[in-house]
Design an enzyme around this catalytic site. Structure first.
Site, PDB file in Angstrom:
ATOM      1  N   TYR A 295      13.328   2.618   1.473  1.00 48.96           N
ATOM      2  CA  TYR A 295      12.079   2.440   0.712  1.00 48.96           C
ATOM      3  C   TYR A 295      12.269   2.895  -0.732  1.00 48.96           C
ATOM      4  CZ  TYR A 295       7.418   3.701  -1.060  1.00 48.96           C
ATOM      5  OH  TYR A 295       6.306   3.850  -1.847  1.00 48.96           O
TER       6      TYR A 295
ATOM      7  N   ASP B  53       7.682   8.888  -6.028  1.00 53.76           N
ATOM      8  CA  ASP B  53       8.529  10.091  -6.081  1.00 53.76           C
ATOM      9  C   ASP B  53       9.753   9.943  -5.170  1.00 53.76           C
ATOM     10  OD1 ASP B  53       6.793  10.029  -3.866  1.00 53.76           O
ATOM     11  OD2 ASP B  53       6.852  12.195  -3.601  1.00 53.76           O
TER      12      ASP B  53
ATOM     13  N   GLN C 194      -4.604   0.730  -0.176  1.00 55.83           N
ATOM     14  CA  GLN C 194      -5.483   1.840  -0.584  1.00 55.83           C
ATOM     15  C   GLN C 194      -5.655   1.928  -2.099  1.00 55.83           C
ATOM     16  OE1 GLN C 194      -4.560   5.854   0.380  1.00 55.83           O
ATOM     17  NE2 GLN C 194      -2.377   5.494   0.651  1.00 55.83           N
TER      18      GLN C 194
ATOM     19  N   TRP D  45       2.485  10.978  -2.632  1.00 60.94           N
ATOM     20  CA  TRP D  45       1.578  11.445  -1.574  1.00 60.94           C
ATOM     21  C   TRP D  45       0.149  10.886  -1.755  1.00 60.94           C
ATOM     22  CZ3 TRP D  45       2.576  17.238   0.011  1.00 60.94           C
ATOM     23  CH2 TRP D  45       3.940  17.479   0.116  1.00 60.94           C
TER      24      TRP D  45
HETATM   25  N1  LIG Z   1       1.037   5.660  -0.124  1.00 58.92           N
HETATM   26  C1  LIG Z   1       1.750   6.594  -0.727  1.00 58.92           C
HETATM   27  O1  LIG Z   1       1.806   7.755  -0.299  1.00 58.92           O
HETATM   28  C2  LIG Z   1       2.510   6.273  -1.983  1.00 58.92           C
HETATM   29  C3  LIG Z   1       3.278   7.278  -2.591  1.00 58.92           C
HETATM   30  C4  LIG Z   1       3.979   6.979  -3.770  1.00 58.92           C
HETATM   31  C5  LIG Z   1       3.896   5.700  -4.302  1.00 58.92           C
HETATM   32  N2  LIG Z   1       3.158   4.729  -3.677  1.00 58.92           N
HETATM   33  C6  LIG Z   1       3.112   3.403  -4.271  1.00 58.92           C
HETATM   34  O2  LIG Z   1       1.770   3.144  -4.629  1.00 58.92           O
HETATM   35  C7  LIG Z   1       1.502   1.740  -4.540  1.00 58.92           C
HETATM   36  C8  LIG Z   1       0.237   1.497  -3.739  1.00 58.92           C
HETATM   37  O3  LIG Z   1       0.440   2.027  -2.445  1.00 58.92           O
HETATM   38  P1  LIG Z   1      -0.693   1.993  -1.328  1.00 58.92           P
HETATM   39  O4  LIG Z   1      -0.651   3.295  -0.628  1.00 58.92           O
HETATM   40  O5  LIG Z   1      -1.975   1.500  -1.900  1.00 58.92           O
HETATM   41  O6  LIG Z   1      -0.070   0.894  -0.347  1.00 58.92           O
HETATM   42  P2  LIG Z   1      -0.728   0.172   0.898  1.00 58.92           P
HETATM   43  O7  LIG Z   1      -2.024   0.783   1.251  1.00 58.92           O
HETATM   44  O8  LIG Z   1       0.353   0.080   1.926  1.00 58.92           O
HETATM   45  O9  LIG Z   1      -1.032  -1.291   0.340  1.00 58.92           O
HETATM   46  C9  LIG Z   1      -0.015  -2.173   0.017  1.00 58.92           C
HETATM   47  C10 LIG Z   1      -0.642  -3.543  -0.085  1.00 58.92           C
HETATM   48  O10 LIG Z   1       0.407  -4.452  -0.444  1.00 58.92           O
HETATM   49  C11 LIG Z   1       0.123  -5.661   0.219  1.00 58.92           C
HETATM   50  N3  LIG Z   1       1.304  -6.502   0.333  1.00 58.92           N
HETATM   51  C12 LIG Z   1       2.380  -6.351   1.142  1.00 58.92           C
HETATM   52  N4  LIG Z   1       3.219  -7.388   0.974  1.00 58.92           N
HETATM   53  C13 LIG Z   1       2.662  -8.195   0.034  1.00 58.92           C
HETATM   54  C14 LIG Z   1       3.050  -9.424  -0.559  1.00 58.92           C
HETATM   55  N5  LIG Z   1       4.188 -10.052  -0.215  1.00 58.92           N
HETATM   56  N6  LIG Z   1       2.235  -9.977  -1.484  1.00 58.92           N
HETATM   57  C15 LIG Z   1       1.082  -9.377  -1.825  1.00 58.92           C
HETATM   58  N7  LIG Z   1       0.647  -8.224  -1.285  1.00 58.92           N
HETATM   59  C16 LIG Z   1       1.444  -7.641  -0.363  1.00 58.92           C
HETATM   60  C17 LIG Z   1      -0.388  -5.239   1.589  1.00 58.92           C
HETATM   61  O11 LIG Z   1      -1.115  -6.299   2.142  1.00 58.92           O
HETATM   62  P3  LIG Z   1      -1.077  -6.586   3.734  1.00 58.92           P
HETATM   63  O12 LIG Z   1      -1.577  -5.329   4.365  1.00 58.92           O
HETATM   64  O13 LIG Z   1      -1.951  -7.764   3.883  1.00 58.92           O
HETATM   65  O14 LIG Z   1       0.365  -6.845   4.056  1.00 58.92           O
HETATM   66  C18 LIG Z   1      -1.265  -4.056   1.227  1.00 58.92           C
HETATM   67  O15 LIG Z   1      -2.583  -4.486   0.999  1.00 58.92           O
HETATM   68  C19 LIG Z   1       2.778   1.128  -3.954  1.00 58.92           C
HETATM   69  O16 LIG Z   1       3.562   0.605  -4.991  1.00 58.92           O
HETATM   70  C20 LIG Z   1       3.498   2.298  -3.322  1.00 58.92           C
HETATM   71  O17 LIG Z   1       4.902   2.098  -3.282  1.00 58.92           O
HETATM   72  C21 LIG Z   1       2.452   5.002  -2.543  1.00 58.92           C
END
Ligand SMILES: NC(=O)c1ccc[n+]([C@@H]2O[C@H](COP(=O)([O-])OP(=O)(O)OC[C@H]3O[C@@H](n4cnc5c(N)ncnc54)[C@H](OP(=O)(O)O)[C@@H]3O)[C@@H](O)[C@H]2O)c1
Length: 280
Positions: free
Chosen positions: A126, A103, A11, A151
């Site tokens: 995580y 967070d 996302q 979030w």
């Molecule tokens: N979502 C939340 O609520 C939240 C909250 C706080 C912090 N964050 C942080 O914000 C960041 C972005 O989160 P997001 O919500 O955009 O996550 P997301 O939608 O789950 O996307 C994560 C992406 O990482 C890719 N990925 C997984 N393993 C990989 C690998 N080995 N090499 C390359 N790509 C890989 C996935 O690809 P595939 O689908 O192809 O595996 C997916 O496209 C992350 O660091 C997360 O920890 C998120």
């Protein structure tokens, strides 16, 4: 200015792709997990050699908070080894790394917004792997920005907002916890903040918090999602104890954004205003 983005189909990755056309001066290279597997150091080094990025935004991560409890090795591989590989590649190619953290590095026992200097104490796998990823980067690479957010939701990928909208088509009643307090973050606002850091050309490396402004419970968040979409549903508030999950969540995880606002002049929208904007 070449900006390499990992995890481009997540996302945040898709939100960066959404705003990229507004910044023609930045040459974005978007790599999905198929094109660049961050757990493979050779793959990382070869990609950096090919594109010679000035900046790398690591939008790739293992984000399945509950599943991580049963597959800690996979979470470690992506969130720690992957972060390490990118830090090594950045060091070799003089690239500045923007890495996203969470967070969930905090235990949620504070009652006032978390500062960048507060000591993490993750309550689950995580959060632990995200903190270990931060530390791995700090050890390898001086030129890094670690942006902790919370979030995250958007029109892209999987997130709480989309889950609520889907569940509303399937059920008449929904129960949502009201004793976890935090701040939603519109992934497009986060993407804009990352671009603002890059465009500032500053070398004030370190940890920064970013979320939208204000605070709410998951129940409040769900209520606004339905209100803004004119969905009438019987929404019940429940305590966390009535909704057990494999991973324990912080009860309070509001982030203090003073540092990023002061350092980069970023103006942050209130979460309700930004949520409404995401529907129009
Ligand atoms: N979502 C939340 O609520 C939240 C909250 C706080 C912090 N964050 C942080 O914000 C960041 C972005 O989160 P997001 O919500 O955009 O996550 P997301 O939608 O789950 O996307 C994560 C992406 O990482 C890719 N990925 C997984 N393993 C990989 C690998 N080995 N090499 C390359 N790509 C890989 C996935 O690809 P595939 O689908 O192809 O595996 C997916 O496209 C992350 O660091 C997360 O920890 C998120």
């Amino acid at each position: 200015m070449v900006v390499l983005v990992t995890g481009s189909k997540g996302q945040l990755g898709q939100s960066l792709q959404f705003i990229a056309p507004n910044y023609p001066e930045l040459d974005f290279i978007f790599c999905s997990s198929q094109e660049l597997d961050i757990t493979d150091l050779d793959n990382c080094l070869a990609t950096f050699s090919k594109y010679k990025p000035d900046y790398c935004i690591n939008a790739a991560a293992y984000t399945a908070v509950d599943k991580a409890e049963s597959e800690p090795e996979k979470a470690h591989l992506i969130n720690v080894v992957g972060a390490q590989n990118l830090a090594k590649s950045c060091k070799e190619h003089h690239t500045i790394l923007l890495h996203i953290s969470t967070d969930f590095v905090f235990d949620g026992t504070k009652t006032t917004p978390y500062l960048e200097t507060d000591i993490p104490n993750p309550t689950g796998i995580y959060g632990q792997t995200k903190w270990d990823g931060e530390k791995a980067i700090q050890q390898i690479l001086e030129k890094h920005f670690i942006i902790r957010t919370s979030w995250v939701y958007s029109q892209f990928g999987n997130n709480f907002m989309k889950t609520m909208l889907r569940l509303a088509t399937e059920r008449d009643t929904l129960s949502v916890v009201n004793d976890q307090i935090g701040t939603p973050t519109n992934a497009v606002d986060l993407a804009e903040a990352l671009v603002a850091i890059i465009k500032s050309n500053q070398n004030t490396f370190g940890i920064y918090n970013f979320s939208n402004e204000g605070q709410c419970s998951w129940y409040d968040f769900a209520k606004k999602i339905f209100e803004f979409n004119n969905i009438s549903i019987n929404l019940q508030l429940i305590p966390t104890s009535s909704y057990p999950t494999p991973a324990k969540r912080p009860a309070y995880s509001v982030l203090d954004k003073s540092k990023i606002k002061y350092q980069f002049g970023i103006v942050i929208a209130n979460w309700e205003e930004s949520l409404l904007r995401s529907f129009t």
